[in-house]
Scaffold this active site. Structure first.
Site, PDB file in Angstrom:
ATOM      1  N   THR A  72      -5.083  26.764 -23.272  1.00  0.00           N
ATOM      2  CA  THR A  72      -5.413  28.108 -22.794  1.00  0.00           C
ATOM      3  C   THR A  72      -6.737  28.518 -23.387  1.00  0.00           C
ATOM      4  OG1 THR A  72      -3.051  28.660 -22.741  1.00  0.00           O
ATOM      5  CG2 THR A  72      -4.587  30.504 -22.708  1.00  0.00           C
TER       6      THR A  72
ATOM      7  N   GLY B   5      -0.979  34.847  -9.061  1.00  0.00           N
ATOM      8  CA  GLY B   5      -1.525  33.935 -10.056  1.00  0.00           C
ATOM      9  C   GLY B   5      -0.704  32.665 -10.033  1.00  0.00           C
TER      10      GLY B   5
ATOM     11  N   CYS C 248      -2.393  28.237 -28.110  1.00  0.00           N
ATOM     12  CA  CYS C 248      -2.210  27.128 -27.170  1.00  0.00           C
ATOM     13  C   CYS C 248      -3.539  26.436 -26.875  1.00  0.00           C
ATOM     14  CB  CYS C 248      -1.600  27.647 -25.867  1.00  0.00           C
ATOM     15  SG  CYS C 248      -1.362  26.366 -24.623  1.00  0.00           S
TER      16      CYS C 248
ATOM     17  N   SER D   8       1.165  26.733 -19.518  1.00  0.00           N
ATOM     18  CA  SER D   8       1.190  26.086 -20.833  1.00  0.00           C
ATOM     19  C   SER D   8       1.338  27.072 -21.984  1.00  0.00           C
ATOM     20  CB  SER D   8      -0.079  25.261 -21.035  1.00  0.00           C
ATOM     21  OG  SER D   8      -0.193  24.292 -20.035  1.00  0.00           O
TER      22      SER D   8
ATOM     23  N   THR E 244      -3.232  26.287 -18.251  1.00  0.00           N
ATOM     24  CA  THR E 244      -3.162  27.525 -17.515  1.00  0.00           C
ATOM     25  C   THR E 244      -2.192  28.415 -18.242  1.00  0.00           C
ATOM     26  OG1 THR E 244      -3.610  26.716 -15.300  1.00  0.00           O
ATOM     27  CG2 THR E 244      -2.365  28.699 -15.429  1.00  0.00           C
TER      28      THR E 244
ATOM     29  N   LYS F 229      -7.592  31.293 -11.226  1.00  0.00           N
ATOM     30  CA  LYS F 229      -6.205  31.056 -10.839  1.00  0.00           C
ATOM     31  C   LYS F 229      -5.451  32.327 -10.495  1.00  0.00           C
ATOM     32  CE  LYS F 229      -6.642  27.678 -14.313  1.00  0.00           C
ATOM     33  NZ  LYS F 229      -6.277  27.399 -15.653  1.00  0.00           N
TER      34      LYS F 229
END
Length: 185
Positions: free
Chosen positions: A174, A58, A171, A137, A12, A44
């Site tokens: 993501t 969020g 990442c 993350s 996320t 989210k």
């Protein structure tokens, strides 16, 4: 499998950007378990309207935990309509002191278009210094990218989208499947 051997849920990135009288919260859709993407289209970022006042939130972390926190935030907002700061502080106090809530593993970014906060389980209600905040993350990657983009002529949504694209390139937890919500002051 022992608890310390469990690979854990990851994935996320949520970003909040305030610029030009607008606040945008954007979040990716990835949920990972260890090295496996479990879902790429999770939503989210949510719009809440308790008491007729719009709030965008969020979340990063455990989905069930985040929904519990969102429900609690809605209850606090219904008790204090139009007072996001007060509701956020009350939620953070409960989260910090309630034995059940202390076990929740999530973080929230919330805004009503005027205020922008990160709420944590440590009892923090943080307002960003540079009108940008990010969690999850890839949060640090998105935050750095957005802060670099803030000085230009880009609007809040464009900054959030570009920063999320940069985070998704860096990442592995993501992705580029975004949910974006905008709210004005």
């Amino acid at each position: 499998m022992a608890e310390n051997e469990f690979p854990g849920w990851h994935g996320t990135t949520i970003i909040g950007v305030r610029k030009g009288g607008k606040v945008v919260i954007a979040g990716d859709g990835q949920v990972s378990l260890g090295q496996t993407v479990i879902k790429g289209t999770a939503r989210k970022v949510r719009r809440l309207s308790p008491g007729g006042f719009d709030v965008v939130a969020g979340f990063a972390g455990s989905t069930a935990d985040a929904f519990t926190l969102l429900e609690r935030l809605e209850t606090k907002l219904e008790a204090t309509p139009g007072q996001l700061a007060r509701a956020s502080v009350e939620l953070a106090k409960d989260w910090r002191t309630d034995k059940y809530l202390q076990k929740l593993e999530a973080m929230l970014i919330v805004t009503d278009g005027k205020d922008l906060f990160v709420i944590t389980g440590a009892g923090d209600v943080l307002e960003p210094e540079h009108d940008v905040t990010a969690i999850g993350s890839g949060g640090n990657f998105a935050l750095a990218a957005a802060r670099g983009l803030m000085e230009g002529d880009l609007d809040a949504e464009t900054i959030a989208r570009k920063a999320m694209a940069i985070a998704a390139d860096i990442c592995v937890y993501t992705n580029g499947n975004l949910t974006v919500e905008e709210i004005s002051q």
